[in-house]
Design a protein around this motif. Structure first.
Motif, mmCIF file in Angstrom:
data_model
loop_
_atom_site.group_PDB
_atom_site.id
_atom_site.type_symbol
_atom_site.label_atom_id
_atom_site.label_comp_id
_atom_site.label_asym_id
_atom_site.label_seq_id
_atom_site.Cartn_x
_atom_site.Cartn_y
_atom_site.Cartn_z
ATOM 1 N N GLY A 141 18.393 135.465 47.800
ATOM 2 C CA GLY A 141 19.718 135.580 48.394
ATOM 3 C C GLY A 141 20.807 135.094 47.480
ATOM 4 O O GLY A 141 21.929 134.822 47.933
ATOM 5 N N VAL A 142 20.499 134.987 46.178
ATOM 6 C CA VAL A 142 21.549 134.690 45.209
ATOM 7 C C VAL A 142 22.540 135.842 45.167
ATOM 8 O O VAL A 142 23.753 135.647 45.079
ATOM 9 C CB VAL A 142 20.948 134.448 43.811
ATOM 10 N N TYR A 143 22.011 137.052 45.236
ATOM 11 C CA TYR A 143 22.850 138.252 45.271
ATOM 12 C C TYR A 143 22.610 138.953 46.601
ATOM 13 O O TYR A 143 21.494 139.388 46.893
ATOM 14 C CB TYR A 143 22.487 139.200 44.127
ATOM 15 N N THR A 144 23.652 139.029 47.416
ATOM 16 C CA THR A 144 23.529 139.718 48.689
ATOM 17 C C THR A 144 24.571 140.826 48.772
ATOM 18 O O THR A 144 25.555 140.850 48.032
ATOM 19 C CB THR A 144 23.712 138.756 49.878
ATOM 20 N N ASP A 145 24.339 141.745 49.693
ATOM 21 C CA ASP A 145 25.183 142.915 49.867
ATOM 22 C C ASP A 145 26.493 142.490 50.527
ATOM 23 O O ASP A 145 26.520 142.172 51.714
ATOM 24 C CB ASP A 145 24.432 143.936 50.723
ATOM 25 N N LYS A 146 27.591 142.498 49.757
ATOM 26 C CA LYS A 146 28.864 141.969 50.277
ATOM 27 C C LYS A 146 29.472 142.827 51.390
ATOM 28 O O LYS A 146 29.924 142.279 52.407
ATOM 29 C CB LYS A 146 29.858 141.790 49.134
ATOM 30 N N PRO A 147 29.519 144.171 51.269
ATOM 31 C CA PRO A 147 30.155 144.946 52.345
ATOM 32 C C PRO A 147 29.499 144.791 53.705
ATOM 33 O O PRO A 147 30.169 144.923 54.733
ATOM 34 C CB PRO A 147 30.047 146.391 51.846
ATOM 35 N N SER A 148 28.187 144.506 53.748
ATOM 36 C CA SER A 148 27.502 144.379 55.042
ATOM 37 C C SER A 148 27.319 142.927 55.455
ATOM 38 O O SER A 148 26.592 142.641 56.401
ATOM 39 C CB SER A 148 26.130 145.063 54.972
ATOM 40 N N ARG A 149 27.982 142.013 54.766
ATOM 41 C CA ARG A 149 27.796 140.591 55.025
ATOM 42 C C ARG A 149 28.181 140.238 56.465
ATOM 43 O O ARG A 149 29.224 140.635 56.968
ATOM 44 C CB ARG A 149 28.657 139.792 54.043
ATOM 45 N N PHE A 150 27.294 139.500 57.110
ATOM 46 C CA PHE A 150 27.495 138.991 58.470
ATOM 47 C C PHE A 150 27.577 140.100 59.526
ATOM 48 O O PHE A 150 28.120 139.890 60.606
ATOM 49 C CB PHE A 150 28.764 138.121 58.550
ATOM 50 N N LYS A 151 27.049 141.271 59.218
ATOM 51 C CA LYS A 151 27.069 142.366 60.185
ATOM 52 C C LYS A 151 25.754 142.510 60.929
ATOM 53 O O LYS A 151 25.639 143.352 61.817
ATOM 54 C CB LYS A 151 27.418 143.681 59.493
ATOM 55 N N GLY A 152 24.765 141.726 60.572
ATOM 56 C CA GLY A 152 23.500 141.799 61.276
ATOM 57 C C GLY A 152 22.340 141.388 60.400
ATOM 58 O O GLY A 152 22.425 141.424 59.166
ATOM 59 N N ARG A 153 21.262 140.960 61.033
ATOM 60 C CA ARG A 153 20.020 140.666 60.326
ATOM 61 C C ARG A 153 19.187 141.937 60.227
ATOM 62 O O ARG A 153 19.441 142.918 60.930
ATOM 63 C CB ARG A 153 19.227 139.600 61.084
ATOM 64 N N ARG A 154 18.172 141.882 59.410
ATOM 65 C CA ARG A 154 17.326 143.062 59.249
ATOM 66 C C ARG A 154 16.728 143.497 60.571
ATOM 67 O O ARG A 154 16.622 144.685 60.854
ATOM 68 C CB ARG A 154 16.225 142.778 58.222
#
Length: 822
Positions: free
Chosen positions: A201-214
């Motif tokens: 999780g050093v690099y995470t998807d910024k546009p989908s951040r905090f929009k849901g878990r897998r």
């Protein structure tokens, strides 16, 4: 092949197989962080330890670093190995922030999985944790360096695999840091893969951040339709809206990765301004009523002027079902069309490419990676088909030589030889190679074909001060050459010439392959279905001469792609009826008399044919309708009970066409068979293989169709410039231009000009040039470069550039001048 025993189970594996891979073949998952099949072993994390009980290797070893050998006896559950792994994971967790509740990686975090499976469950360390400052890496990737476990996946992928160097590893010991030398947007068009690769999780998807878990998402297979390669994706949706998209492994196509345009280009499907209701004469109605009105008014025009007064146009971004339904509609009503391509030249070149298609010469991206020589003709892979550039890089890493013949300032993430010549010269060079090097005349003259090939290339390169003699010899010695051919900058005969060259190379006992870059996700299918070379340009001509009174546009926005805006607008105004069916809020939708909303590929699914001739089908990722974030205005869903889904009455484009034609939707399979015999053997959509089906069009490639009377070398242009419209990775592909995060990734568009031409026009790098024609003027900054052909101007079809105003591909010198911006 070596035989070994893993956890009391014997297995035989190919030579070179790593023990960690052999275990996977038995269904045994050994913990890993640094190892990745595409990147290979590096032995950095030390968590894949196993114990070798017998054989040529003994003791605790890293399973990713040891190749399988005969007689090995391996235990993954030995107490010593298990304790080793447990200790390693505990050491890795000493400085981890333990921020799982707020980490977007939570739920698909390899560190979570391996910590549990490794047996580490107690937090014994009470000291201060090492901390880092995070960096801004652009709009696509969020950086959280404190979660890093130093697996080196990111730097190895970014630098070694993709060939970009603005991100890497810095520091030493416990202060190792992965990032940029200074904050800034990542330069690689493949940077989004860092979110998939990073195990923590050093690099995470910024546009989908905090929009849901897998586990919150509906996860379904998807296909990328932002170029002609057909890469595989995983669509993650929630409440009728795509939240994020990930790479889906495909051995035959994209491997483990996708480009950022394919990863983040989906936002057009969920925009607030997406039209979801029908419209007729400015009044909002249902989509079904819009179809009824369209049918009635089209019938009136047919009765008054005849069936030829109605024309239809589709586009290569549509599914095969939509393309065939549109063709069936035109056949049934004797309407003009359908046209699938904008300009006549483009239609002819794509049809020429598909007409020379053969399963014997067509190669996949994986085949490109195995090539020992690559010649790209009229191709700019990074901008036109990014994953092709990545495949070319893997071939180069394996020792292949790469050459490019193209007038544009082509850039690739690898070392290559560039022959920047005008389009006419590129055509002449290929014709010379075919006629003078590989045809029957050279063989009858007794001159060795291979030596003649080298001599011709040497002569041509000497004329333009480009020494590729050594390259010619490499080409001659190659056994697996691949020729890549683009469509945009080169004349119409080039696809034929390239196909002839590949056929001739195969007569020289070479395993030569051919790869076309086509203009659109389904350009191959559109070319197969085109009975004639009719184009949208021809339809415009028919409107101008009053032969066409009504136009039906299906998922086609000519205001985006047609190169003459003034002519287009005049033609649209002459129409008595314009019917548009689309899922985008385009200028064509705004100009329509009747509008019919359609579903996107995420809601309707569809079948597409890649540039390789591979037919692929994907089902719907979720049921269509207005997302809850819009119906509830970002808050709670509407507090009302209703039997339907808001906006759920919208139909797929092919279904709308079927209603317009008065057909039943159940005959979809018959449409494909009627449209082209190659589709007769396609399976039911529910039985399509994951990697698709490669078409075999039975093209005869046993003899190259050489042209014996090739024109002489074209002379240098005396006055004026050829204007070449080109693509960029971001900002020119229609669907992805609606993506807000990709809009931030767009480079500032500029006019590329060769240094000698710039000096003649008294322009310098950074100056603003005005290009003025009868259709209007375009002001754009100038970029002066050396690695492009003289006598040409390169202008991107960027959404921020009104390039359609120019309406021409030729400019005189007096139409170009330096101006000051206001």
């Amino acid at each position: 092949m070596p035989k070994l025993i893993i956890d009391n189970r014997e297995i035989e594996v190919p030579p070179g197989t790593r023990v960690i891979e052999a275990a996977e073949m038995l269904g045994i998952t050994i913990p890993r962080f640094c190892y990745h099949p595409a990147l290979g072993p590096v032995g950095a994390c030390r968590v894949c330890a196993v114990k070798f009980l017998d054989g040529p290797v003994k003791g605790v070893q890293m399973s990713c670093m040891v190749a399988a050998r005969d007689g090995m006896v391996v235990s993954t559950t030995d107490p010593e190995a298990a304790d080793f792994r447990k200790s390693v994971i505990e050491f890795l967790m000493l400085n981890h922030p333990h921020d799982c509740p707020v980490c977007d990686e939570g739920g698909h975090c390899l560190l979570q999985d391996m910590t549990v499976s490794g047996g580490h469950g107690l937090r014994r360390y009470k000291g201060n944790k090492r901390t880092h400052n995070d960096q801004y890496l652009g709009p696509l990737i969020q950086h959280e360096m404190n979660r890093c476990i130093q697996c080196y996946r990111c730097s190895r992928f970014y630098q070694e695999f993709t060939g970009f160097h603005d991100l890497g590893v810095m520091g030493i010991g416990s202060r190792v840091y992965f990032g940029r030398y200074k904050e800034g947007t990542l330069e690689s068009p493949f940077a989004g893969n860092l979110a998939d690769l990073c195990p923590t999780g050093v690099y995470t998807d910024k546009p989908s951040r905090f929009k849901g878990r897998r586990w919150d998402f509906e996860r379904r297979p998807g296909l990328c339709i932002h170029c002609s390669l057909g890469c595989h994706t995983v669509v993650c949706s929630r409440y009728r809206e795509v939240m994020r998209q990930e790479a889906r492994f495909s051995e035959a196509i994209n491997g483990y990765f996708i480009c950022d345009r394919g990863r983040y280009g989906f936002y057009y499907a969920g925009l607030d301004e997406r039209p979801r209701h029908g419209r007729a004469d400015g009044q909002e109605i249902s989509g079904e009523d819009a179809l009824k009105f369209a049918a009635q008014r089209l019938e009136k025009i047919r009765s008054a002027y005849g069936p030829d007064a109605v024309a239809c146009a589709g586009s290569p971004r549509s599914s095969l079902e939509t393309l065939t339904a549109l063709k069936r509609l035109c056949r049934k009503n004797n309407w003009r069309g359908p046209a699938y391509f904008g300009e006549r030249e483009t239609a002819q070149k794509v049809r020429a490419a598909v007409s020379r298609f053969s399963s014997e010469t067509a190669v996949s991206l994986r085949d490109v990676e195995q090539a020992d020589f690559i010649l790209a003709v009229g191709a700019d892979p990074v901008n036109e088909a990014p994953m092709l550039a990545l495949a070319m890089r893997q071939a180069w890493r394996n020792g292949a030589r790469v050459a490019v013949i193209d007038p544009r300032p082509v850039s690739l993430p690898l070392e290559f030889e560039h022959l920047p010549v005008r389009a006419e010269l590129a055509e002449f060079y290929l014709g010379t190679l075919v006629n003078e090097t590989l045809n029957d005349k050279a063989a009858k003259a007794g001159e060795p074909e291979a030596q003649k090939f080298c001599d011709v290339i040497s002569t041509l390169s000497a004329r333009h001060q480009v020494d590729i003699t050594e390259l010619a010899h490499v080409f001659q010695k190659s056994q697996r050459p691949v020729i890549i051919c683009g469509m945009a900058p080169l004349p119409e005969p080039v696809p034929w010439l390239v196909a002839d060259l590949v056929s001739a190379l195969r007569t020289m006992n070479k395993q030569a392959g051919l790869f076309f870059i086509l203009p659109g996700a389904n350009a191959f299918g559109a070319a197969l279905l085109s009975e004639t070379e009719i184009s949208f340009e021809q339809i415009i001509t028919d409107i101008e001469t009053a032969r066409v009174k009504a136009l039906v546009l299906v998922e086609n926005d000519p205001f985006f792609h047609f190169p003459d805006r003034q002519r287009l607008e005049k033609a649209i105004r002459k129409l008595e009826l314009l019917v548009v069916a689309d899922c985008l809020n385009t200028p064509a939708v705004g100009a329509a008399d009747i509008f019919v909303p359609t579903l996107t590929v995420y809601e309707a699914g569809g079948t597409f044919i890649t540039a390789e001739g591979r037919v692929q089908h994907v089902g719907p990722a979720f049921r269509g309708g207005i997302p809850i974030t819009q119906t509830g205005k970002g808050d709670h869903p509407p507090r009302e009970f209703r039997p339907d889904i808001s906006g759920g009455d919208v139909k797929a484009a092919w279904q709308a066409i079927a209603i317009l034609a008065g057909d039943s939707e159940s005959v979809r399979k018959n449409w494909l068979t009627e449209a082209h015999p190659a589709f007769a053997d396609l399976p039911d959509v529910n039985k399509f293989p994951d990697d698709g089906i490669c078409l075999d069009l039975k093209t005869d490639t046993t003899a190259a169709q050489f042209s014996c009377d090739w024109p002489t070398e074209p002379s240098e242009p005396k006055d004026g410039f050829e204007l070449i419209f080109t693509d960029l990775t971001f900002g020119t592909e229609e669907l992805s231009t609606y993506s807000p995060c990709l809009q931030e990734m767009e480079k500032k568009p500029c006019l590329f000009m060769q240094s000698r031409d710039a000096a003649e026009l008294k322009l310098s790098d950074g100056d603003v040039a005005e290009l003025k024609t009868a259709g209007g003027a375009v002001k754009i900054p100038v970029k002066v470069v050396e690695n492009m052909a003289p006598g040409v101007l390169i202008l991107p079809r960027h959404r921020q550039v009104e390039w359609q105003k120019l309406g021409t591909r030729k400019l005189r010198k007096d139409q170009i001048r330096k101006v000051r911006m206001g």
